[in-house]
Design a protein around this motif. Structure first.
Motif, mmCIF file in Angstrom:
data_model
loop_
_atom_site.group_PDB
_atom_site.id
_atom_site.type_symbol
_atom_site.label_atom_id
_atom_site.label_comp_id
_atom_site.label_asym_id
_atom_site.label_seq_id
_atom_site.Cartn_x
_atom_site.Cartn_y
_atom_site.Cartn_z
ATOM 1 N N ASP A 151 51.653 -34.228 102.279
ATOM 2 C CA ASP A 151 51.633 -32.929 103.189
ATOM 3 C C ASP A 151 53.047 -32.580 104.115
ATOM 4 O O ASP A 151 52.642 -31.080 104.200
ATOM 5 N N GLN A 152 53.775 -33.338 104.018
ATOM 6 C CA GLN A 152 55.113 -32.850 104.328
ATOM 7 C C GLN A 152 55.815 -32.029 103.880
ATOM 8 O O GLN A 152 56.896 -30.870 103.924
ATOM 9 N N GLY A 191 54.806 -30.282 100.957
ATOM 10 C CA GLY A 191 53.641 -29.529 100.320
ATOM 11 C C GLY A 191 53.702 -29.725 98.784
ATOM 12 O O GLY A 191 53.593 -28.957 97.109
ATOM 13 N N GLY A 192 53.360 -30.833 98.060
ATOM 14 C CA GLY A 192 52.965 -31.095 97.467
ATOM 15 C C GLY A 192 51.545 -32.098 96.436
ATOM 16 O O GLY A 192 50.881 -31.849 97.813
ATOM 17 N N THR A 193 51.899 -32.478 95.817
ATOM 18 C CA THR A 193 50.271 -32.521 95.310
ATOM 19 C C THR A 193 50.433 -33.951 94.880
ATOM 20 O O THR A 193 50.767 -34.727 93.634
ATOM 21 N N PRO A 249 56.943 -29.111 94.614
ATOM 22 C CA PRO A 249 56.990 -27.788 94.075
ATOM 23 C C PRO A 249 58.084 -27.053 93.605
ATOM 24 O O PRO A 249 59.671 -27.250 94.122
ATOM 25 N N GLU A 285 61.949 -27.867 112.291
ATOM 26 C CA GLU A 285 60.976 -29.066 111.189
ATOM 27 C C GLU A 285 61.097 -30.591 111.335
ATOM 28 O O GLU A 285 60.159 -31.139 111.568
#
Length: 119
Positions: free
Chosen positions: A24-25, A27-29, A44, A77
């Protein structure tokens, strides 16, 4: 050179929970779950993957290896990460370089610094 950095792995007592938080932090999966014992997060872009492996007894004390993450606005951030469950450990400055030290929900420390402007 014969080595290429492919993955950064953290020990944790709950691999899936911590992998979801980091996904989540950044932007991954979640790419692979392996029954919650070993979880791989794809990032990403052309960056190394993050992995989280379940252990019964994580190493106590300050982690010896940590992530240094850049952001266009370090303070914004940091606020976002704290709202998501991170803890602000301290703000640091050395010779004009500033960064914030945080810890993830498992207490693993990482740093956020402001990315320099491109020329």
């Amino acid at each position: 050179m014969t080595l290429t950095l492919g993955m950064i792995t953290a020990d944790t007592t709950d691999a899936l929970r911590l992998a979801r938080w980091w996904a989540d932090q950044v932007g991954g999966t979640i790419e692979q779950e392996h029954d919650g014992w070993y979880v791989i997060v794809g990032m990403p872009g052309p960056t190394p993957k993050l992995a989280f492996q379940k252990v019964t007894d994580p190493t106590p004390g300050k982690n010896r290896l940590h992530l240094d993450l850049s952001a266009p606005d370090r303070e914004a951030e940091t606020e976002r990460l704290v709202a998501a469950g991170a803890t602000l450990v301290e703000r640091q400055e050395l010779q004009g370089h500033r960064w914030n030290v945080l810890s993830d929900p498992d207490g693993n420390q990482f740093c956020v610094y402001e990315a320099p402007e491109s020329p």
